[in-house]
Design an enzyme around this catalytic site. Sequence first.
Site, PDB file in Angstrom:
ATOM      1  N   HIS A   1       0.858  -1.205   0.000  1.00 47.98           N
ATOM      2  CA  HIS A   1       0.000   0.000   0.000  1.00 47.98           C
ATOM      3  C   HIS A   1       0.885   1.244   0.000  1.00 47.98           C
ATOM      4  O   HIS A   1       1.563   1.520   0.990  1.00 47.98           O
ATOM      5  CB  HIS A   1      -0.898   0.024   1.251  1.00 47.98           C
TER       6      HIS A   1
ATOM      7  N   HIS B   1       1.447   5.477  -2.049  1.00 51.19           N
ATOM      8  CA  HIS B   1       1.021   6.550  -2.954  1.00 51.19           C
ATOM      9  C   HIS B   1       2.248   7.088  -3.672  1.00 51.19           C
ATOM     10  O   HIS B   1       3.152   7.610  -3.022  1.00 51.19           O
ATOM     11  CB  HIS B   1       0.344   7.672  -2.161  1.00 51.19           C
ATOM     12  N   PHE B   2       2.257   6.964  -4.993  1.00 54.54           N
ATOM     13  CA  PHE B   2       3.387   7.490  -5.775  1.00 54.54           C
ATOM     14  C   PHE B   2       3.138   8.906  -6.271  1.00 54.54           C
ATOM     15  O   PHE B   2       4.055   9.577  -6.688  1.00 54.54           O
ATOM     16  CB  PHE B   2       3.644   6.604  -6.998  1.00 54.54           C
ATOM     17  N   ARG B   3       1.849   9.334  -6.318  1.00 53.38           N
ATOM     18  CA  ARG B   3       1.471  10.585  -6.991  1.00 53.38           C
ATOM     19  C   ARG B   3       1.765  10.459  -8.485  1.00 53.38           C
ATOM     20  O   ARG B   3       1.827   9.365  -9.017  1.00 53.38           O
ATOM     21  CB  ARG B   3       2.174  11.810  -6.368  1.00 53.38           C
TER      22      ARG B   3
ATOM     23  N   ASN C   1      -5.537   7.362  -5.797  1.00 52.19           N
ATOM     24  CA  ASN C   1      -6.155   8.652  -5.430  1.00 52.19           C
ATOM     25  C   ASN C   1      -5.423   9.841  -6.034  1.00 52.19           C
ATOM     26  O   ASN C   1      -4.977  10.742  -5.341  1.00 52.19           O
ATOM     27  CB  ASN C   1      -6.294   8.791  -3.907  1.00 52.19           C
TER      28      ASN C   1
ATOM     29  N   LYS D   1      -9.967  -0.026  -4.967  1.00 48.00           N
ATOM     30  CA  LYS D   1      -9.884   0.642  -3.673  1.00 48.00           C
ATOM     31  C   LYS D   1     -11.184   1.367  -3.355  1.00 48.00           C
ATOM     32  O   LYS D   1     -11.698   2.130  -4.175  1.00 48.00           O
ATOM     33  CB  LYS D   1      -8.726   1.652  -3.710  1.00 48.00           C
TER      34      LYS D   1
ATOM     35  N   HIS E   1     -10.241   1.756   2.717  1.00 45.32           N
ATOM     36  CA  HIS E   1      -9.904   2.773   3.721  1.00 45.32           C
ATOM     37  C   HIS E   1     -11.059   2.743   4.714  1.00 45.32           C
ATOM     38  O   HIS E   1     -12.148   3.232   4.414  1.00 45.32           O
ATOM     39  CB  HIS E   1      -9.748   4.153   3.071  1.00 45.32           C
TER      40      HIS E   1
ATOM     41  N   HIS F   1      -3.986  -0.013   6.297  1.00 45.55           N
ATOM     42  CA  HIS F   1      -3.373   0.802   7.359  1.00 45.55           C
ATOM     43  C   HIS F   1      -4.193   0.807   8.658  1.00 45.55           C
ATOM     44  O   HIS F   1      -4.696   1.835   9.079  1.00 45.55           O
ATOM     45  CB  HIS F   1      -3.102   2.228   6.895  1.00 45.55           C
TER      46      HIS F   1
ATOM     47  N   LEU G   1      -3.758   9.656   7.990  1.00 47.05           N
ATOM     48  CA  LEU G   1      -5.087   9.091   8.224  1.00 47.05           C
ATOM     49  C   LEU G   1      -5.075   7.603   7.891  1.00 47.05           C
ATOM     50  O   LEU G   1      -4.441   7.226   6.903  1.00 47.05           O
ATOM     51  CB  LEU G   1      -6.125   9.829   7.367  1.00 47.05           C
TER      52      LEU G   1
ATOM     53  N   ASP H   1       1.972   2.824   3.351  1.00 46.29           N
ATOM     54  CA  ASP H   1       1.142   4.023   3.153  1.00 46.29           C
ATOM     55  C   ASP H   1       2.014   5.257   2.954  1.00 46.29           C
ATOM     56  O   ASP H   1       1.615   6.370   3.305  1.00 46.29           O
ATOM     57  CB  ASP H   1       0.176   4.223   4.331  1.00 46.29           C
TER      58      ASP H   1
ATOM     59  N   HIS I   1       3.746  14.597   0.715  1.00 50.52           N
ATOM     60  CA  HIS I   1       3.194  15.950   0.585  1.00 50.52           C
ATOM     61  C   HIS I   1       4.361  16.902   0.819  1.00 50.52           C
ATOM     62  O   HIS I   1       5.115  16.705   1.785  1.00 50.52           O
ATOM     63  CB  HIS I   1       2.126  16.229   1.659  1.00 50.52           C
TER      64      HIS I   1
ATOM     65  N   ALA J   1      -2.654  15.213   5.287  1.00 46.80           N
ATOM     66  CA  ALA J   1      -2.416  13.945   5.974  1.00 46.80           C
ATOM     67  C   ALA J   1      -1.547  13.046   5.103  1.00 46.80           C
ATOM     68  O   ALA J   1      -1.815  12.889   3.912  1.00 46.80           O
ATOM     69  CB  ALA J   1      -3.737  13.257   6.255  1.00 46.80           C
TER      70      ALA J   1
HETATM   71  C1  NCD Z   1      -2.944   9.356   2.025  1.00 48.58           C
HETATM   72  C2  NCD Z   1      -2.537  10.330   0.924  1.00 48.58           C
HETATM   73  O1  NCD Z   1      -1.930  11.361   1.233  1.00 48.58           O
HETATM   74  O2  NCD Z   1      -2.807  10.053  -0.239  1.00 48.58           O
HETATM   75  N1  NCD Z   1      -2.833  10.020   3.292  1.00 48.58           N
HETATM   76  C3  NCD Z   1      -2.738   9.428   4.511  1.00 48.58           C
HETATM   77  O3  NCD Z   1      -2.759  10.141   5.513  1.00 48.58           O
HETATM   78  N2  NCD Z   1      -2.592   8.146   4.641  1.00 48.58           N
HETATM   79  C4  NCD Z   1      -4.304   8.826   1.770  1.00 48.58           C
HETATM   80  C5  NCD Z   1      -4.680   7.637   2.619  1.00 48.58           C
HETATM   81  O4  NCD Z   1      -4.142   6.543   2.473  1.00 48.58           O
HETATM   82  O5  NCD Z   1      -5.549   7.795   3.475  1.00 48.58           O
HETATM   83 ZN    ZN Z   2      -2.883   5.277   1.752  1.00 46.16          ZN
END
Ligand code: NCD
Ligand code: ZN
Length: 347
Positions: A13, A15-17, A41, A102, A139, A177, A222, A250, A254, A266
């Site tokens: 799990h 996030h690469f953006r 996302n 997801k 989630h 998570h 989160l 996760d 940012h 988050a």
């Molecule tokens: C994640 C994100 O920034 O894309 N943020 C996080 O706090 N975990 C989204 C997510 O997995 O809830």
């Molecule tokens: Zn996540």
Amino acid sequence: MNELTILKPDDWHLHFRDGDLLQETVPATARCFARAIVMPNLVPPVTNAEMALNYKKRILAASPTPAAETEPFSPLMTIYLTNTTSVEDIKSAKQAGITAAKFYPAGATTNSDAAVSQIDSLYPIFEAMAKHSLPLLIHGEVTDNDIDIFDREAIFIDRNLTKLARNFPELKIVLEHITTREAVDFINESSSNIAATITPQHLLFNRNDLLVGGIKPHNFCLPILKRDIHQQALRKAVISGSKKFFLGTDSAPHAKHRKESACGCAGCYSAWSAIELYAEIFEELSILSKLEAFASTHGADFYQLPRNTETITLIKKDWSVPEEIALPDGNPIVPFYAGQSLSWQLK
Ligand code: NCD
Ligand code: ZN
């Protein structure tokens, strides 16, 4: 012990953006993981197979060239469930080799506005996912304004997940998570089709690490860090060695100015120290011998994917996580655990 060699881990799990940011995030993860499940996302979200395959191409283009005779990094793609997801979308996702879909409750987290407000409205989609063996990644938080943020996961399990699991016994579900004792209990009591990922921050920290002595925006993610009893329950879950719990960082980047803000984002960007953070925790819990199963075999077995055959070696050597990293657009980002010392390092 000064060296630890384990099968190459996977991150189930993260996030690469997108865009230039991939130049930063993909090499960070490919450094020590063979595969990673990539969350959908983006803005706009990745909602179908075609979008996911295009995103995959962009990720592969940013992947480092593998060293001689080693396997290239392999991103595992997901689609984002919305009110307009169709049974056809599920079928074509499966055919296109998409790994999972997801579910975000609308408004639960970063970029979740396009998500579904009533989970029951997705029941025909869950039926199709069970039929086509496409796992559901959740989630697990309710988003009602009147529900306290610290209770949102437990109430989601109670109100939504228990019923969902009962209605779709054939559907593979990963509760992502997890952060609470209630989640650990739910996973332990459910069938082998239900599993959970656990992040390094939720094993290392509790809400004191977020709020005592001043707000620590870089520990804000989160679902939010919970009280100590919940952290201890997550630790017990990994100590148990149960196959139902596996690694999912996760990692969620940012930029610094978006975290250190009056309305901070988050997400913790943990990719550059991911496996080292888990090694630190597993050593503290005297379960280093269980790291390989948690990081490298439980997830693959759950997803019915082959286990990796290459290995990585961690050496016992102190190092500090950098205070900041420069993103490709020039903005700084503060990695998770910045400035703190870790005692294992990837060789
Ligand atoms: C994640 C994100 O920034 O894309 N943020 C996080 O706090 N975990 C989204 C997510 O997995 O809830
Ligand atoms: Zn996540």
